[in-house]
Design a protein around this motif. Structure first.
Motif, PDB file in Angstrom:
ATOM      1  N   MET A 142       0.810  -1.231   0.000  1.00 61.92           N
ATOM      2  CA  MET A 142       0.000   0.000   0.000  1.00 61.92           C
ATOM      3  C   MET A 142       0.836   1.272   0.000  1.00 61.92           C
ATOM      4  O   MET A 142       0.521   2.240  -0.690  1.00 61.92           O
ATOM      5  CB  MET A 142      -0.947   0.004   1.207  1.00 61.92           C
ATOM      6  CG  MET A 142      -1.952  -1.134   1.232  1.00 61.92           C
ATOM      7  SD  MET A 142      -3.023  -1.165  -0.230  1.00 61.92           S
ATOM      8  CE  MET A 142      -4.210   0.109   0.207  1.00 61.92           C
ATOM      9  N   GLU A 143       1.908   1.290   0.831  1.00 57.95           N
ATOM     10  CA  GLU A 143       2.681   2.526   0.990  1.00 57.95           C
ATOM     11  C   GLU A 143       3.408   2.947  -0.291  1.00 57.95           C
ATOM     12  O   GLU A 143       3.759   4.111  -0.444  1.00 57.95           O
ATOM     13  CB  GLU A 143       3.694   2.363   2.132  1.00 57.95           C
ATOM     14  CG  GLU A 143       3.011   2.194   3.469  1.00 57.95           C
ATOM     15  CD  GLU A 143       3.975   1.908   4.619  1.00 57.95           C
ATOM     16  OE1 GLU A 143       5.205   1.961   4.397  1.00 57.95           O
ATOM     17  OE2 GLU A 143       3.477   1.606   5.721  1.00 57.95           O
ATOM     18  N   HIS A 144       3.605   1.995  -1.175  1.00 53.36           N
ATOM     19  CA  HIS A 144       4.407   2.281  -2.375  1.00 53.36           C
ATOM     20  C   HIS A 144       3.574   2.307  -3.651  1.00 53.36           C
ATOM     21  O   HIS A 144       4.069   2.689  -4.704  1.00 53.36           O
ATOM     22  CB  HIS A 144       5.500   1.223  -2.538  1.00 53.36           C
ATOM     23  CG  HIS A 144       6.167   0.871  -1.254  1.00 53.36           C
ATOM     24  ND1 HIS A 144       7.001   1.737  -0.580  1.00 53.36           N
ATOM     25  CD2 HIS A 144       6.076  -0.245  -0.462  1.00 53.36           C
ATOM     26  CE1 HIS A 144       7.417   1.178   0.546  1.00 53.36           C
ATOM     27  NE2 HIS A 144       6.857  -0.031   0.636  1.00 53.36           N
ATOM     28  N   SER A 145       2.319   1.923  -3.568  1.00 57.14           N
ATOM     29  CA  SER A 145       1.546   1.704  -4.792  1.00 57.14           C
ATOM     30  C   SER A 145       0.767   2.935  -5.230  1.00 57.14           C
ATOM     31  O   SER A 145       0.121   3.603  -4.412  1.00 57.14           O
ATOM     32  CB  SER A 145       0.558   0.541  -4.564  1.00 57.14           C
ATOM     33  OG  SER A 145      -0.291   0.442  -5.683  1.00 57.14           O
ATOM     34  N   SER A 146       0.795   3.211  -6.502  1.00 59.69           N
ATOM     35  CA  SER A 146       0.002   4.320  -7.048  1.00 59.69           C
ATOM     36  C   SER A 146      -1.472   3.931  -7.142  1.00 59.69           C
ATOM     37  O   SER A 146      -2.335   4.764  -7.404  1.00 59.69           O
ATOM     38  CB  SER A 146       0.524   4.689  -8.439  1.00 59.69           C
ATOM     39  OG  SER A 146       0.431   3.541  -9.283  1.00 59.69           O
ATOM     40  N   ARG A 147      -1.775   2.658  -6.935  1.00 62.47           N
ATOM     41  CA  ARG A 147      -3.161   2.205  -7.017  1.00 62.47           C
ATOM     42  C   ARG A 147      -3.893   2.332  -5.670  1.00 62.47           C
ATOM     43  O   ARG A 147      -5.088   2.059  -5.588  1.00 62.47           O
ATOM     44  CB  ARG A 147      -3.201   0.746  -7.492  1.00 62.47           C
ATOM     45  CG  ARG A 147      -2.672   0.601  -8.929  1.00 62.47           C
ATOM     46  CD  ARG A 147      -2.359  -0.845  -9.275  1.00 62.47           C
ATOM     47  NE  ARG A 147      -3.564  -1.612  -9.580  1.00 62.47           N
ATOM     48  CZ  ARG A 147      -3.521  -2.842 -10.126  1.00 62.47           C
ATOM     49  NH1 ARG A 147      -2.352  -3.418 -10.435  1.00 62.47           N
ATOM     50  NH2 ARG A 147      -4.636  -3.487 -10.380  1.00 62.47           N
ATOM     51  N   SER A 148      -3.160   2.733  -4.619  1.00 60.85           N
ATOM     52  CA  SER A 148      -3.785   2.857  -3.287  1.00 60.85           C
ATOM     53  C   SER A 148      -4.784   4.004  -3.255  1.00 60.85           C
ATOM     54  O   SER A 148      -4.481   5.112  -3.698  1.00 60.85           O
ATOM     55  CB  SER A 148      -2.715   3.105  -2.217  1.00 60.85           C
ATOM     56  OG  SER A 148      -1.876   1.983  -2.095  1.00 60.85           O
ATOM     57  N   VAL A 149      -5.941   3.707  -2.691  1.00 63.07           N
ATOM     58  CA  VAL A 149      -7.034   4.683  -2.605  1.00 63.07           C
ATOM     59  C   VAL A 149      -7.581   4.652  -1.181  1.00 63.07           C
ATOM     60  O   VAL A 149      -7.657   3.579  -0.564  1.00 63.07           O
ATOM     61  CB  VAL A 149      -8.145   4.301  -3.624  1.00 63.07           C
ATOM     62  CG1 VAL A 149      -9.473   4.953  -3.269  1.00 63.07           C
ATOM     63  CG2 VAL A 149      -7.719   4.664  -5.048  1.00 63.07           C
ATOM     64  N   VAL A 150      -7.905   5.829  -0.666  1.00 61.21           N
ATOM     65  CA  VAL A 150      -8.526   5.849   0.657  1.00 61.21           C
ATOM     66  C   VAL A 150      -9.953   6.398   0.540  1.00 61.21           C
ATOM     67  O   VAL A 150     -10.196   7.367  -0.168  1.00 61.21           O
ATOM     68  CB  VAL A 150      -7.691   6.665   1.681  1.00 61.21           C
ATOM     69  CG1 VAL A 150      -7.545   8.128   1.256  1.00 61.21           C
ATOM     70  CG2 VAL A 150      -8.309   6.581   3.079  1.00 61.21           C
ATOM     71  N   VAL A 151     -10.868   5.736   1.243  1.00 61.28           N
ATOM     72  CA  VAL A 151     -12.248   6.203   1.325  1.00 61.28           C
ATOM     73  C   VAL A 151     -12.514   6.585   2.785  1.00 61.28           C
ATOM     74  O   VAL A 151     -12.577   5.703   3.653  1.00 61.28           O
ATOM     75  CB  VAL A 151     -13.237   5.098   0.876  1.00 61.28           C
ATOM     76  CG1 VAL A 151     -14.679   5.563   1.094  1.00 61.28           C
ATOM     77  CG2 VAL A 151     -13.005   4.700  -0.566  1.00 61.28           C
ATOM     78  N   PRO A 152     -12.630   7.888   3.073  1.00 57.45           N
ATOM     79  CA  PRO A 152     -12.949   8.266   4.456  1.00 57.45           C
ATOM     80  C   PRO A 152     -14.341   7.757   4.845  1.00 57.45           C
ATOM     81  O   PRO A 152     -15.284   7.885   4.048  1.00 57.45           O
ATOM     82  CB  PRO A 152     -12.902   9.799   4.426  1.00 57.45           C
ATOM     83  CG  PRO A 152     -12.010  10.123   3.259  1.00 57.45           C
ATOM     84  CD  PRO A 152     -12.330   9.066   2.234  1.00 57.45           C
ATOM     85  N   VAL A 153     -14.448   7.193   6.003  1.00 57.32           N
ATOM     86  CA  VAL A 153     -15.720   6.607   6.444  1.00 57.32           C
ATOM     87  C   VAL A 153     -15.990   6.975   7.900  1.00 57.32           C
ATOM     88  O   VAL A 153     -15.103   7.440   8.615  1.00 57.32           O
ATOM     89  CB  VAL A 153     -15.723   5.057   6.346  1.00 57.32           C
ATOM     90  CG1 VAL A 153     -15.709   4.611   4.892  1.00 57.32           C
ATOM     91  CG2 VAL A 153     -14.557   4.467   7.125  1.00 57.32           C
ATOM     92  N   ASP A 154     -17.202   6.679   8.327  1.00 54.70           N
ATOM     93  CA  ASP A 154     -17.629   7.017   9.682  1.00 54.70           C
ATOM     94  C   ASP A 154     -18.610   5.930  10.096  1.00 54.70           C
ATOM     95  O   ASP A 154     -19.806   6.142  10.119  1.00 54.70           O
ATOM     96  CB  ASP A 154     -18.296   8.401   9.640  1.00 54.70           C
ATOM     97  CG  ASP A 154     -19.000   8.718  10.939  1.00 54.70           C
ATOM     98  OD1 ASP A 154     -18.571   8.189  11.990  1.00 54.70           O
ATOM     99  OD2 ASP A 154     -19.987   9.481  10.895  1.00 54.70           O
ATOM    100  N   PHE A 155     -18.094   4.713  10.316  1.00 60.11           N
ATOM    101  CA  PHE A 155     -19.019   3.627  10.683  1.00 60.11           C
ATOM    102  C   PHE A 155     -18.759   3.092  12.095  1.00 60.11           C
ATOM    103  O   PHE A 155     -19.022   1.936  12.382  1.00 60.11           O
ATOM    104  CB  PHE A 155     -19.049   2.506   9.628  1.00 60.11           C
ATOM    105  CG  PHE A 155     -17.722   2.006   9.083  1.00 60.11           C
ATOM    106  CD1 PHE A 155     -16.739   1.522   9.924  1.00 60.11           C
ATOM    107  CD2 PHE A 155     -17.494   1.972   7.696  1.00 60.11           C
ATOM    108  CE1 PHE A 155     -15.554   1.009   9.407  1.00 60.11           C
ATOM    109  CE2 PHE A 155     -16.305   1.468   7.172  1.00 60.11           C
ATOM    110  CZ  PHE A 155     -15.326   0.989   8.031  1.00 60.11           C
ATOM    111  N   GLY A 156     -18.251   3.965  12.991  1.00 61.42           N
ATOM    112  CA  GLY A 156     -18.094   3.572  14.402  1.00 61.42           C
ATOM    113  C   GLY A 156     -17.024   2.525  14.607  1.00 61.42           C
ATOM    114  O   GLY A 156     -17.216   1.554  15.334  1.00 61.42           O
ATOM    115  N   TRP A 157     -15.877   2.806  13.953  1.00 62.30           N
ATOM    116  CA  TRP A 157     -14.786   1.834  14.011  1.00 62.30           C
ATOM    117  C   TRP A 157     -13.939   1.997  15.264  1.00 62.30           C
ATOM    118  O   TRP A 157     -13.697   3.109  15.725  1.00 62.30           O
ATOM    119  CB  TRP A 157     -13.902   2.030  12.770  1.00 62.30           C
ATOM    120  CG  TRP A 157     -12.640   1.217  12.761  1.00 62.30           C
ATOM    121  CD1 TRP A 157     -12.473  -0.041  12.243  1.00 62.30           C
ATOM    122  CD2 TRP A 157     -11.346   1.599  13.263  1.00 62.30           C
ATOM    123  NE1 TRP A 157     -11.174  -0.462  12.387  1.00 62.30           N
ATOM    124  CE2 TRP A 157     -10.455   0.526  13.023  1.00 62.30           C
ATOM    125  CE3 TRP A 157     -10.858   2.745  13.902  1.00 62.30           C
ATOM    126  CZ2 TRP A 157      -9.110   0.560  13.385  1.00 62.30           C
ATOM    127  CZ3 TRP A 157      -9.516   2.780  14.279  1.00 62.30           C
ATOM    128  CH2 TRP A 157      -8.651   1.697  14.020  1.00 62.30           C
TER     129      TRP A 157
END
Lengths: 482, 482
Positions: free
Chosen positions: B262-277
């Protein structure tokens, strides 16, 4: 040694403030909480520095007597007739008067040194010297109590104010003063004033007097109690004594010797002393008398600690891990754990009351219960079964008994078991087992030289200790157990 | 439901931070610490809201597999081939790559929803919606992770910075961003800056991607690991697979999927969420997700409390009395107790390390140990004996076995026991018993409809679990237990 001096240990108290280490049926005096031996053993050994073991008397009750005999087993021949069993607790006045009556019977000039079983005295030699001085005053008819210099404005103790102008005797460091007054549990500002004044002492609850003096003075101060006690005189040494005692105690009021006699008597004398006394009244007070580690903790048992300080950490064999505690009390036992702020250690009493209300067994006794033949430990209880480890000391046997509602299986884990089952008698070694059907008379005996240990598994719809029908017993226990 | 979506639960972690409730062999995911069911059960039930149970895979190890099967017994038919056993723990990258390889075998278009077994997600519906959105992004080849809005400057987590100018997709409340960077465990001032900036998210460790995408990207970022995993492809589904897997894992480096890919990949995507994690990372964090009493305490089990606040109080059946605690953690189990300041709950790891150094069994497993046929609980161990309660579930039986160094006695407390002893086979009911001499092949079976419980007493010089010679076993365990 003065042949007229008798030691009297008051060992009838029930324990709540050291729960869960103490239980109603296993109070503080029977515990090993500080130093070598239990508080009872330490108290006994302190007194016999200057009093013959044959002249020692223990006042206690049925429930504790078995454990006391075990703890003082070394002196069992000296104590054979010297354990007085009170039918029920009535505070110190009846216990002391009853003992005085019995000692008068042995020696009309008896001097009694009355000591609670559960106090700590660190300086035994100073204690002995103080007792010798007090004995001299006692032979002149004084009722002597020891006063302790207060180290803090404790509101849980009684205080004594000496009349400094009325010295009744003096020797070396000791002086006896007539008492101006006794004050029971003052409020904080009063206690602070007493401490500052330097003219008040804690009432140690240790007394020295002639048996005849205390009985005379009881007759003056509390004629009702005095008459009841005197009515027993003619039964002392007879087989009727226990039954008469039970009858008399049922009508006896509960009163401390301070209230009944000392507070009102002109014969009361206080001797200020400094022999390292503590009544170890709560877990919080333990640090005053115990050995502390470098962080100020009292530590005992299987504790793994990281960075705790000024705390009382008491474990047994189970692991207790403590991290970063400050001024806390943690006490772990096989069936109950206490975690408490040190300044709230007095509230342990309230926890015990709560448990009692809930009829929880953890207030009453330990998982390990002492018996005259050894002990048993409940390993697990479930629906319709119970598992116990039973230890029988060499040469002892349990009663010949039967159960209406359960069968039992015994597996020997160490030693030799002699089993009586119905008409059969046979021996089992480690790794052997036997089954006892319900309604079958049976007995377990240790005929060997070493401890016998067995695992007992009980099966049945009712497994209470009161489903034991005793047919024969070496310890005079033919009533159901309670 | 999207038929290409597969749930992957990572359940291989060993537990130290929830000691003494968790043990090395019984980690956090198997515990019932919050809500109904264990964290594993909750995680499974959350995923099957939107994924067929047949498409669920659990990655774990030999030691936990038995308990996991018991906890997910309701879905045992769905899971029969879907539990992947890692020969040893190698962090998340090998576990995920191995699972991807197997899923590719089932469905070349497989999308994996990778979820740790021991996290809490309070808003299941929001979670499902987020997963559906992430699945869409995944089908376009993105490697999706969920980012959590940081509620405090936690230094124990990884943080993700999205590139707000590079949106890869958006739907309703959800947006996927390319990742600018991952930051592993920042220092406090950095974490505080991240929190203030509003443009950093906690790395939840929950991922959604196509199996093919993660394998492709692993080949780019970590060719060594990729080759090792790919070398296993030809064995998938064959009997040689376990042996090959063991061989490959022995040489595998231990790496998280974050570090590996993940730290090196250009394909990494983050989706901010709010599901009580919450990852419920320590006893101290429990209060964020648990139900609190009116004084702010998390309470569980046989606690008698007077006036404690903001504390985590966890007991079992033993009485734990607590008085006046503030910001403390107290956790009691049958063989170990923790008492800890809440702000030092992270130090529990150090306690576990200490116990491990001392080879104390309390770090490793509980007194109750799960087995494929039921469970056993050690009631007591002493010199040359051990007492266990053994539960056998209906229809199951232990292995046919013998012991070189011990004899055993069995007493049935509930249910019916079918006993094989040498050539004999016989049934015992509650209250009946039997003895098994050493060297005698024997077997215990529950032929009935109800739970069988027996008490077993072992006698002998050595009582380790490794003195079990298995002659036949229903669970493929013909090696000595360990």
């Amino acid at each position: 040694m003065n042949e007229h001096v008798f030691g009297v240990i008051l060992a009838g108290g029930s324990g709540t403030r050291f729960w869960p280490l103490s239980r109603e049926r296993f109070p503080k005096q029977l515990l090993r909480i500080i130093g070598e031996g239990t508080l009872l053993q330490q108290t006994f050994e302190r007194l016999i520095q200057d009093i013959s073991p044959k002249q020692m008397t223990i006042v206690t009750n049925d429930i504790q007597a078995e454990t006391i005999r075990l703890q003082l087993n070394e002196w069992k021949d000296d104590l054979v007739d010297n354990i007085i069993l009170e039918p029920e607790g009535r505070n110190t006045a009846p216990a002391i008067a009853l003992t005085a009556l019995q000692l008068m019977h042995r020696d009309p000039d008896a001097v009694m040194v009355v000591v609670p079983a559960d106090h700590v005295v660190k300086a035994t030699k100073k204690f002995i010297k103080a007792v010798r001085f007090a004995t001299k005053l006692a032979t002149h008819g004084h009722l002597v109590t020891f006063g302790i210099h207060p180290s803090r404005p404790e509101t849980g103790y009684g205080y004594i104010q000496p009349n400094k102008r009325k010295k009744v005797g003096s020797q070396g460091p000791f002086t006896g003063y007539s008492v101006t007054r006794f004050v029971e549990k003052p409020d904080l500002s009063t206690a602070q004033r007493y401490c500052r004044s330097g003219n008040y002492f804690w009432n140690s609850g240790i007394f020295v007097w002639k048996a005849s003096s205390i009985l005379e003075e009881l007759a003056v101060q509390n004629p009702t109690m005095s008459k009841k006690i005197k009515s027993l005189a003619k039964y002392v040494g007879t087989s009727e004594f226990p039954a008469q005692l039970r009858k008399t105690y049922a009508k006896m009021s509960s009163l401390s010797i301070d209230h009944a006699v000392m507070e009102h008597s002109s014969r009361s004398v206080v001797v200020p002393v400094d022999f390292g006394w503590s009544d170890v009244g709560s877990w919080g007070s333990l640090e005053e008398v115990a050995t502390l580690d470098k962080d100020g903790n009292v530590r005992n048992g299987n504790i793994i600690d990281m960075g705790s300080q000024n705390s009382v950490l008491f474990a047994d064999r189970r692991v207790v891990a403590t991290i970063g505690l400050d001024n806390m009390v943690v006490v772990d036992t096989p069936d109950a754990t206490l975690v408490c702020r040190k300044d709230r250690a007095q509230d342990v009493k309230a926890i015990v009351s709560l448990l009692k209300e809930q009829k929880a067994p953890e207030h009453l006794e330990h998982r390990t219960v002492q018996r005259p033949w050894g002990a048993y430990t409940v390993l697990e209880e479930g629906h319709a079964y119970k598992v116990k480890r039973i230890e029988v000391v060499p040469g002892k046997r349990l009663s010949l008994q039967l159960h209406h509602q359960r069968s039992e299986h015994w597996v020997v884990i160490t030693g030799t078991a002699r089993v009586t089952r119905g008409e059969e008698v046979y021996d089992l070694q480690a790794g052997m087992s036997t089954g006892i059907p319900q309604e079958t008379p049976h007995r377990l005996e240790n005929p060997g030289q070493n401890l016998l240990e067995i695992i007992e598994i009980q099966n049945g719809p009712y497994l209470g200790e009161d489903d034991i029908v005793r047919l024969k017993d070496d310890f005079g226990r033919l009533q159901p157990v309670q």
